[in-house]
Design a protein around this motif. Sequence first.
Motif, PDB file in Angstrom:
ATOM      1  N   CYS B  92     -15.722  35.802  -7.798  1.00  0.00           N
ATOM      2  CA  CYS B  92     -16.731  35.148  -6.979  1.00  0.00           C
ATOM      3  C   CYS B  92     -18.040  35.926  -7.149  1.00  0.00           C
ATOM      4  O   CYS B  92     -18.102  37.121  -6.831  1.00  0.00           O
ATOM      5  CB  CYS B  92     -16.269  35.157  -5.528  1.00  0.00           C
ATOM      6  SG  CYS B  92     -17.425  34.368  -4.427  1.00  0.00           S
ATOM      7  N   VAL B  93     -19.081  35.252  -7.660  1.00  0.00           N
ATOM      8  CA  VAL B  93     -20.348  35.915  -7.954  1.00  0.00           C
ATOM      9  C   VAL B  93     -21.281  35.777  -6.756  1.00  0.00           C
ATOM     10  O   VAL B  93     -21.525  34.662  -6.277  1.00  0.00           O
ATOM     11  CB  VAL B  93     -21.001  35.289  -9.206  1.00  0.00           C
ATOM     12  CG1 VAL B  93     -22.351  35.929  -9.476  1.00  0.00           C
ATOM     13  CG2 VAL B  93     -20.096  35.453 -10.412  1.00  0.00           C
ATOM     14  N   VAL B  94     -21.760  36.904  -6.229  1.00  0.00           N
ATOM     15  CA  VAL B  94     -22.667  36.887  -5.079  1.00  0.00           C
ATOM     16  C   VAL B  94     -23.947  37.645  -5.411  1.00  0.00           C
ATOM     17  O   VAL B  94     -23.985  38.444  -6.348  1.00  0.00           O
ATOM     18  CB  VAL B  94     -22.004  37.516  -3.829  1.00  0.00           C
ATOM     19  CG1 VAL B  94     -20.847  36.676  -3.331  1.00  0.00           C
ATOM     20  CG2 VAL B  94     -21.559  38.930  -4.110  1.00  0.00           C
ATOM     21  N   ASP B  99     -23.511  39.542   1.110  1.00  0.00           N
ATOM     22  CA  ASP B  99     -22.834  38.262   0.884  1.00  0.00           C
ATOM     23  C   ASP B  99     -21.343  38.475   0.645  1.00  0.00           C
ATOM     24  O   ASP B  99     -20.509  37.716   1.128  1.00  0.00           O
ATOM     25  CB  ASP B  99     -23.463  37.549  -0.315  1.00  0.00           C
ATOM     26  CG  ASP B  99     -24.944  37.299  -0.119  1.00  0.00           C
ATOM     27  OD1 ASP B  99     -25.359  37.080   1.030  1.00  0.00           O
ATOM     28  OD2 ASP B  99     -25.688  37.343  -1.112  1.00  0.00           O
ATOM     29  N   LEU B 100     -21.030  39.516  -0.120  1.00  0.00           N
ATOM     30  CA  LEU B 100     -19.615  39.852  -0.368  1.00  0.00           C
ATOM     31  C   LEU B 100     -18.917  40.113   0.961  1.00  0.00           C
ATOM     32  O   LEU B 100     -17.830  39.592   1.221  1.00  0.00           O
ATOM     33  CB  LEU B 100     -19.562  41.083  -1.276  1.00  0.00           C
ATOM     34  CG  LEU B 100     -18.203  41.557  -1.802  1.00  0.00           C
ATOM     35  CD1 LEU B 100     -18.405  42.443  -3.026  1.00  0.00           C
ATOM     36  CD2 LEU B 100     -17.419  42.327  -0.767  1.00  0.00           C
ATOM     37  N   TRP B 101     -19.560  40.911   1.821  1.00  0.00           N
ATOM     38  CA  TRP B 101     -18.941  41.221   3.114  1.00  0.00           C
ATOM     39  C   TRP B 101     -18.755  39.941   3.937  1.00  0.00           C
ATOM     40  O   TRP B 101     -17.731  39.771   4.596  1.00  0.00           O
ATOM     41  CB  TRP B 101     -19.802  42.224   3.882  1.00  0.00           C
ATOM     42  CG  TRP B 101     -19.792  43.609   3.326  1.00  0.00           C
ATOM     43  CD1 TRP B 101     -19.077  44.039   2.235  1.00  0.00           C
ATOM     44  CD2 TRP B 101     -20.500  44.748   3.809  1.00  0.00           C
ATOM     45  NE1 TRP B 101     -19.322  45.367   2.020  1.00  0.00           N
ATOM     46  CE2 TRP B 101     -20.171  45.843   2.960  1.00  0.00           C
ATOM     47  CE3 TRP B 101     -21.372  44.960   4.863  1.00  0.00           C
ATOM     48  CZ2 TRP B 101     -20.704  47.113   3.154  1.00  0.00           C
ATOM     49  CZ3 TRP B 101     -21.892  46.227   5.049  1.00  0.00           C
ATOM     50  CH2 TRP B 101     -21.563  47.296   4.205  1.00  0.00           C
ATOM     51  N   ALA B 102     -19.764  39.067   3.919  1.00  0.00           N
ATOM     52  CA  ALA B 102     -19.682  37.833   4.713  1.00  0.00           C
ATOM     53  C   ALA B 102     -18.500  36.983   4.241  1.00  0.00           C
ATOM     54  O   ALA B 102     -17.719  36.474   5.050  1.00  0.00           O
ATOM     55  CB  ALA B 102     -20.987  37.049   4.603  1.00  0.00           C
ATOM     56  N   LEU B 103     -18.358  36.831   2.915  1.00  0.00           N
ATOM     57  CA  LEU B 103     -17.255  36.024   2.391  1.00  0.00           C
ATOM     58  C   LEU B 103     -15.922  36.688   2.696  1.00  0.00           C
ATOM     59  O   LEU B 103     -14.950  36.020   3.053  1.00  0.00           O
ATOM     60  CB  LEU B 103     -17.400  35.851   0.877  1.00  0.00           C
ATOM     61  CG  LEU B 103     -18.401  34.790   0.440  1.00  0.00           C
ATOM     62  CD1 LEU B 103     -18.666  34.903  -1.047  1.00  0.00           C
ATOM     63  CD2 LEU B 103     -17.857  33.403   0.760  1.00  0.00           C
ATOM     64  N   ARG B 112     -11.491  38.399  -6.770  1.00  0.00           N
ATOM     65  CA  ARG B 112     -12.378  39.553  -6.822  1.00  0.00           C
ATOM     66  C   ARG B 112     -13.826  39.094  -6.846  1.00  0.00           C
ATOM     67  O   ARG B 112     -14.093  37.902  -6.917  1.00  0.00           O
ATOM     68  CB  ARG B 112     -12.011  40.415  -8.024  1.00  0.00           C
ATOM     69  CG  ARG B 112     -10.589  40.924  -7.785  1.00  0.00           C
ATOM     70  CD  ARG B 112     -10.140  41.948  -8.744  1.00  0.00           C
ATOM     71  NE  ARG B 112      -8.802  42.397  -8.307  1.00  0.00           N
ATOM     72  CZ  ARG B 112      -7.984  43.112  -9.055  1.00  0.00           C
ATOM     73  NH1 ARG B 112      -8.344  43.492 -10.256  1.00  0.00           N
ATOM     74  NH2 ARG B 112      -6.809  43.468  -8.580  1.00  0.00           N
ATOM     75  N   TYR B 113     -14.737  40.041  -6.796  1.00  0.00           N
ATOM     76  CA  TYR B 113     -16.156  39.712  -6.664  1.00  0.00           C
ATOM     77  C   TYR B 113     -16.963  40.266  -7.825  1.00  0.00           C
ATOM     78  O   TYR B 113     -16.490  41.104  -8.606  1.00  0.00           O
ATOM     79  CB  TYR B 113     -16.709  40.288  -5.362  1.00  0.00           C
ATOM     80  CG  TYR B 113     -16.163  39.616  -4.128  1.00  0.00           C
ATOM     81  CD1 TYR B 113     -16.743  38.464  -3.628  1.00  0.00           C
ATOM     82  CD2 TYR B 113     -15.050  40.134  -3.480  1.00  0.00           C
ATOM     83  CE1 TYR B 113     -16.241  37.858  -2.497  1.00  0.00           C
ATOM     84  CE2 TYR B 113     -14.536  39.532  -2.355  1.00  0.00           C
ATOM     85  CZ  TYR B 113     -15.134  38.390  -1.865  1.00  0.00           C
ATOM     86  OH  TYR B 113     -14.635  37.783  -0.754  1.00  0.00           O
ATOM     87  N   HIS B 114     -18.205  39.794  -7.914  1.00  0.00           N
ATOM     88  CA  HIS B 114     -19.180  40.414  -8.805  1.00  0.00           C
ATOM     89  C   HIS B 114     -20.547  40.326  -8.121  1.00  0.00           C
ATOM     90  O   HIS B 114     -21.014  39.231  -7.783  1.00  0.00           O
ATOM     91  CB  HIS B 114     -19.210  39.704 -10.162  1.00  0.00           C
ATOM     92  CG  HIS B 114     -19.907  40.506 -11.212  1.00  0.00           C
ATOM     93  ND1 HIS B 114     -19.264  41.444 -11.998  1.00  0.00           N
ATOM     94  CD2 HIS B 114     -21.205  40.540 -11.591  1.00  0.00           C
ATOM     95  CE1 HIS B 114     -20.132  42.022 -12.808  1.00  0.00           C
ATOM     96  NE2 HIS B 114     -21.318  41.491 -12.591  1.00  0.00           N
ATOM     97  N   VAL B 115     -21.152  41.469  -7.889  1.00  0.00           N
ATOM     98  CA  VAL B 115     -22.420  41.523  -7.153  1.00  0.00           C
ATOM     99  C   VAL B 115     -23.573  41.613  -8.146  1.00  0.00           C
ATOM    100  O   VAL B 115     -23.648  42.563  -8.940  1.00  0.00           O
ATOM    101  CB  VAL B 115     -22.452  42.748  -6.213  1.00  0.00           C
ATOM    102  CG1 VAL B 115     -23.773  42.789  -5.441  1.00  0.00           C
ATOM    103  CG2 VAL B 115     -21.276  42.725  -5.257  1.00  0.00           C
ATOM    104  N   LEU B 116     -24.484  40.616  -8.110  1.00  0.00           N
ATOM    105  CA  LEU B 116     -25.594  40.595  -9.071  1.00  0.00           C
ATOM    106  C   LEU B 116     -26.690  41.596  -8.713  1.00  0.00           C
ATOM    107  O   LEU B 116     -27.400  42.082  -9.581  1.00  0.00           O
ATOM    108  CB  LEU B 116     -26.227  39.196  -9.117  1.00  0.00           C
ATOM    109  CG  LEU B 116     -25.337  38.067  -9.634  1.00  0.00           C
ATOM    110  CD1 LEU B 116     -26.123  36.763  -9.618  1.00  0.00           C
ATOM    111  CD2 LEU B 116     -24.865  38.386 -11.046  1.00  0.00           C
ATOM    112  N   GLY B 117     -26.865  41.843  -7.426  1.00  0.00           N
ATOM    113  CA  GLY B 117     -27.951  42.735  -7.004  1.00  0.00           C
ATOM    114  C   GLY B 117     -29.283  42.019  -6.889  1.00  0.00           C
ATOM    115  O   GLY B 117     -30.332  42.659  -6.931  1.00  0.00           O
ATOM    116  N   GLY B 118     -29.247  40.695  -6.690  1.00  0.00           N
ATOM    117  CA  GLY B 118     -30.487  39.930  -6.547  1.00  0.00           C
ATOM    118  C   GLY B 118     -30.390  38.617  -7.301  1.00  0.00           C
ATOM    119  O   GLY B 118     -29.310  38.217  -7.739  1.00  0.00           O
TER     120      GLY B 118
END
Lengths: 207, 207
Positions: B92-94, B99-103, B112-118
């Motif tokens: 899941c790309v956030v 956003d990761l915490w909210a989901l 799993r997640y992937h955080v773009l940083g913007g």
Amino acid sequence: MAINPLPPGAGTAIGIDGLIALLAKLPGLGPRSARRAVLQLIKKRESLMQPLARALAEVADSIRICSTCGNVDVQDPCAICRDPKRDAGLICVVEDVSDLWALDRAGLFRGRYHVLGGTLSALDGIGPDDLNIGPLVDRVRKGDIREVILALNATVDGQTTAHYITDRLGALNVDVTALAHGLPVGGELDYLDDGTLAAAMKARRKF
Amino acid sequence: MAINPLPPGAGTAIGIDGLIALLAKLPGLGPRSARRAVLQLIKKRESLMQPLARALAEVADSIRICSTCGNVDVQDPCAICRDPKRDAGLICVVEDVSDLWALDRAGLFRGRYHVLGGTLSALDGIGPDDLNIGPLVDRVRKGDIREVILALNATVDGQTTAHYITDRLGALNVDVTALAHGLPVGGELDYLDDGTLAAAMKARRKF
């Protein structure tokens, strides 16, 4: 990669979640804003998080209650009580340290303070012995005090406390005054309660 | 009493005032609420102030950016990336860790997640190389990923970024999906903007 013996999520539960839970206990912050604050802290680790941790630890170690006036400071007596430029003959009595800070920020009073730590309250079972009133009487009796200014909140409990202190100080050679009631500066008549209007009318002055 | 060599007020300026200034930098707190928070901290020195100082120092020391997904945690890889019960075939790309915490709080996604940083932003001069997009493509290319879910904000920049990532992943054997647009649960039609209504109408489903 070595397998971490902690169960998944345990690292987070101790560290970040614990920090969020602690921050959420501060007035003005809830769980949501505490999470935002923690993200901000993590982003600014060197410029904000580490200095804040150090400042908290330092203040927690060094904070003292001033044995003279009840103010909080990192020294006892506090900076206000030891300031020789302040008039030691004037004592401004306040309910709480936050009131002392508010008055001192306004910068109009150059005497000293006395913090009661609350007000008399029959409902909450707070009597004179629960407050810092005895030491105030002692200060007035011992010292060279000309005037005691009662800067208590304009609530029922605040005014009850003001009357009680006035009685206790009655036998001593000191002027007891209280903050004026009236219109707040910038206040509009339309929005003020009847009590304030009545007080302002009663205390009207020559213009 | 020994005379303290510090000038009056110096102790306060370093300690309490410095702490207030640092706390006031947190989102959601200003100078006034920071003062209230400091008074609360001083009143609860043992139960709140000291634990908070320790938690801040501990997290500041141990915080890591997960080299796999960009999440923040006290270990790398983060607790989510090392959790064997989570489906490693779903990413899941956030935009951001918040956003990761909210989901993850919602508890409905077990991948799993992937955080773009913007997000990409022509106005702010943020291009693909400023974001965590290359590592996402590498993860999909190397790993056994079935589906990439784009959970980006429904803003112009968020949707631009979603299109860009879809393009980059186009040649790889992976499904790319995005969160549905529509009425928020509990939302009233009357209060919704036209864009949301149009999206909800377009994506209508058999009832």
